[in-house]
Design a protein around this motif. Structure first.
Motif, PDB file in Angstrom:
ATOM      1  N   ILE A  75       4.438  21.924   1.560  1.00 35.54           N
ATOM      2  CA  ILE A  75       5.197  23.007   0.952  1.00 35.54           C
ATOM      3  C   ILE A  75       4.980  24.295   1.737  1.00 35.54           C
ATOM      4  O   ILE A  75       3.839  24.653   2.048  1.00 35.54           O
ATOM      5  N   ALA A 124      11.741  13.305   0.206  1.00 35.09           N
ATOM      6  CA  ALA A 124      12.403  14.178  -0.767  1.00 35.09           C
ATOM      7  C   ALA A 124      12.295  15.601  -0.230  1.00 35.09           C
ATOM      8  O   ALA A 124      11.203  16.155  -0.107  1.00 35.09           O
ATOM      9  N   LEU A 153      10.002   7.431   2.439  1.00 34.84           N
ATOM     10  CA  LEU A 153      11.074   8.127   1.725  1.00 34.84           C
ATOM     11  C   LEU A 153      10.792   9.619   1.794  1.00 34.84           C
ATOM     12  O   LEU A 153       9.649  10.050   1.641  1.00 34.84           O
ATOM     13  N   THR A 191       8.425  16.132   0.604  1.00 34.48           N
ATOM     14  CA  THR A 191       7.561  15.209  -0.128  1.00 34.48           C
ATOM     15  C   THR A 191       7.813  13.812   0.421  1.00 34.48           C
ATOM     16  O   THR A 191       8.923  13.299   0.335  1.00 34.48           O
ATOM     17  N   ASP A 213      -2.662   8.337   5.309  1.00 39.41           N
ATOM     18  CA  ASP A 213      -3.225   7.651   4.137  1.00 39.41           C
ATOM     19  C   ASP A 213      -3.125   6.135   4.292  1.00 39.41           C
ATOM     20  O   ASP A 213      -3.991   5.393   3.804  1.00 39.41           O
ATOM     21  N   LEU A 214      -2.058   5.666   4.946  1.00 44.32           N
ATOM     22  CA  LEU A 214      -1.954   4.225   5.214  1.00 44.32           C
ATOM     23  C   LEU A 214      -2.983   3.809   6.260  1.00 44.32           C
ATOM     24  O   LEU A 214      -3.609   2.746   6.154  1.00 44.32           O
ATOM     25  N   VAL A 248       0.873  -1.175   0.000  1.00 44.70           N
ATOM     26  CA  VAL A 248       0.000   0.000   0.000  1.00 44.70           C
ATOM     27  C   VAL A 248       0.914   1.229   0.000  1.00 44.70           C
ATOM     28  O   VAL A 248       1.812   1.329   0.843  1.00 44.70           O
ATOM     29  N   VAL A 249       0.702   2.149  -0.936  1.00 42.84           N
ATOM     30  CA  VAL A 249       1.683   3.217  -1.129  1.00 42.84           C
ATOM     31  C   VAL A 249       0.993   4.536  -1.444  1.00 42.84           C
ATOM     32  O   VAL A 249      -0.049   4.577  -2.102  1.00 42.84           O
ATOM     33  N   SER A 250       1.553   5.625  -0.916  1.00 40.94           N
ATOM     34  CA  SER A 250       0.985   6.949  -1.151  1.00 40.94           C
ATOM     35  C   SER A 250       2.085   8.003  -1.054  1.00 40.94           C
ATOM     36  O   SER A 250       3.121   7.783  -0.424  1.00 40.94           O
ATOM     37  N   VAL A 251       1.845   9.158  -1.671  1.00 44.20           N
ATOM     38  CA  VAL A 251       2.804  10.263  -1.593  1.00 44.20           C
ATOM     39  C   VAL A 251       2.064  11.540  -1.228  1.00 44.20           C
ATOM     40  O   VAL A 251       0.915  11.750  -1.619  1.00 44.20           O
ATOM     41  N   ASP A 252       2.726  12.383  -0.443  1.00 44.77           N
ATOM     42  CA  ASP A 252       2.105  13.596   0.060  1.00 44.77           C
ATOM     43  C   ASP A 252       3.181  14.686   0.145  1.00 44.77           C
ATOM     44  O   ASP A 252       4.295  14.417   0.573  1.00 44.77           O
ATOM     45  N   ALA A 253       2.832  15.901  -0.272  1.00 44.30           N
ATOM     46  CA  ALA A 253       3.800  16.997  -0.223  1.00 44.30           C
ATOM     47  C   ALA A 253       3.377  18.047   0.791  1.00 44.30           C
ATOM     48  O   ALA A 253       2.192  18.367   0.899  1.00 44.30           O
ATOM     49  N   THR A 265       6.888   9.803   0.693  1.00 48.48           N
ATOM     50  CA  THR A 265       6.255   8.592   0.179  1.00 48.48           C
ATOM     51  C   THR A 265       6.209   7.579   1.309  1.00 48.48           C
ATOM     52  O   THR A 265       7.205   7.362   1.988  1.00 48.48           O
ATOM     53  N   LEU A 308       5.162   3.598   2.544  1.00 41.21           N
ATOM     54  CA  LEU A 308       4.952   2.226   2.096  1.00 41.21           C
ATOM     55  C   LEU A 308       4.367   1.438   3.251  1.00 41.21           C
ATOM     56  O   LEU A 308       4.899   1.488   4.361  1.00 41.21           O
TER      57      LEU A 308
END
Lengths: 315, 315
Positions: free
Chosen positions: A53, A93, A91, A136, A79-80, A46-51, A138, A140
């Motif tokens: 800023i 960034a 991760l 940012t 989100d998980l 299950v994977v998601s990305v969020d920023a 990510t 998992l």
């Protein structure tokens, strides 16, 4: 870990070292092109990305660097939680302007605290210079049977965790320059992703689940649309922090509480006892007719206009 | 897919729709808090994140939006190639300034082309407004036995794929405003992640592998340090594009070719026949003594100073 770097000579390796050490021992697989992870047998990824800023999702004068780091990780981890998944890794960034350079340690500490809270390892990253701070993230996770947004069925109850309205009230006070009550500030600055709660709800028979990031009303609207159902939200039932009106609570975003539908009645007392967090029934699901899938808000048994959604700092 | 959005009213859903449709049918799991993927049984998850930022990693007047999208995905996918992994999915976190808004479709098309080349699905994203265009790409892959950087052993041969120097030469011409030969420009603007090649090399017995992003000399230095070995690079053996000196080829970054060590002699003819890509032996691995792990560059059998590494646009 691919902590690739484009900060310019000297500063770069120091920044990476600070990130790895000050996330606090959760870094894994440092120094390869990519991180390698093993999932539990049979589980899905299950994977998601969020920023996050600067100037879009937060302002420097409203939060400490540690809180900014925590919030960035917590928002992604939420989100998980909403899928009933168990976090495995994250991760980061990072875009790091020169004026934030001295804060990288505290940013990493806050980020790492949230990862430890969630039981996730830092497994990769990327660092670059830039004009605006951004994180940012990510995430998992793994789950045998992830819970989506699309499974709500007629007759399901609709529940929400916690007490809402803190972030919206805190944001309003911050904008006006008035003092922010401690409980509201905590909900805004250090939200807790409801990870264990999400797994409990998934196991208890949740048919659909979502985290409250756009506001309860807006997010239930997403569930209704994805499920092709009509969701009825009763404003009076919404659990709010003291002194906050239900309509504000229903519009308050970045709550990171969970909204869930279930065909089985959920044991709200057992939930409270286990997690020390409220679980409140706030409505129900009806079949949609003639393309009227969506959210219906009621107050005193009568239909009312839905509260406006949350739009980060742009409102 | 969590294509969360903070672009401001109106534009936001349109941008997301454009991204999803114009990546070209590779989007999966759209509309949930997180994407759900299943890995091949027994395989490990291989994951990496990479950022491409305007002014740091690319300039608008040097590349088309489609090339910028392709390059962002290709650079991240190259990290999977270097592990011998098979791509599964990718997530794109996009920061989109107003002046790039009309280019989002072309950015997405280029990004999607690279995903299709790699056989990866777009499984998540995040869109936010900001002052500088950036594409932060997380890639997810799978491999039964991923190849790291740390396994080089004394006596191993050192090989590199392709012909180097194109990106460095193209960058030099772009900076000077002189014409860029087509072959150099292609290597710079549309690098090919060596995914099938990486799996072939992993299966052929690679002991360590890395993608050439910092320059061959610098990246072999990373392998040498991670493996605790001494790697000898012979400048004359480096395969370069026509007219490019070996020292420039050894310093050229963002090549996305693979450098690999192997205890078995690799069949360079079979490799060329299969992929249409050169595989060249450029050196060997020696045991390190007295803490002298690292790279040694030789020319005409004599030790020479190693070429400088690649530092994005800052050199």
């Amino acid at each position: 870990m691919t902590l690739d770097v484009a900060l310019g000579a000297g500063a770069e390796f120091e920044a990476v070292r600070e990130i790895v050490t000050r996330t606090g021992g959760v870094a894994r697989g440092v120094g390869d092109d990519a991180a390698v992870l093993r999932l539990a047998r049979g589980d899905r990824l299950v994977v998601s990305v969020d920023a996050a800023i600067e100037g879009v999702h937060f302002r420097r004068d409203w939060l400490t660097p540690r809180e900014i780091g925590w919030r960035a990780a917590a928002a992604a981890l939420s989100d998980l939680a909403a899928m009933g998944a168990t976090p495995v890794g994250a991760l980061l960034a990072l875009v790091l302007p020169a004026e934030w350079r001295s804060d990288v340690g505290e940013l990493a500490e806050g980020f790492g605290e949230a990862l430890r809270f969630a039981g996730a390892a830092l497994v990769g990253g990327n660092t670059a210079r830039g004009e605006r701070l951004s994180l940012t993230t990510t995430v998992l996770g793994q789950a045998y049977a992830p819970v989506g947004r699309w499974g709500a069925r007629p007759g399901d109850g609709v529940y929400v965790t916690g007490r809402l309205g803190g972030p919206a009230a805190a944001l309003a006070s911050l904008r006006e320059g008035t003092p922010v009550p401690a409980e509201q500030r905590a909900r805004f600055a250090r939200p807790l992703p409801r990870l264990a709660e999400g797994r409990w709800l998934a196991a208890a028979g949740a048919t659909a689940m979502i985290d409250v990031s756009d506001g309860l009303a807006a997010d239930l609207g997403h569930v209704a649309a994805a499920s092709g159902m009509r969701i009825v939200l009763e404003l009076e039932r919404i659990p709010a922090l003291d002194g906050i009106f239900p309509a504000l609570a229903a519009a308050s975003g970045e709550e990171y509480e969970l909204a869930v539908t279930s065909s089985l009645a959920l044991d709200v007392d057992a939930f409270l006892e286990r997690f020390g967090v409220l679980l409140t029934r706030v409505g129900h699901v009806e079949a949609a007719h003639h393309g009227d899938a969506g959210l219906e808000t009621r107050s005193g048994g009568r239909r009312v206009a839905p509260p406006a959604g949350h739009d980060h700092l742009t409102r």
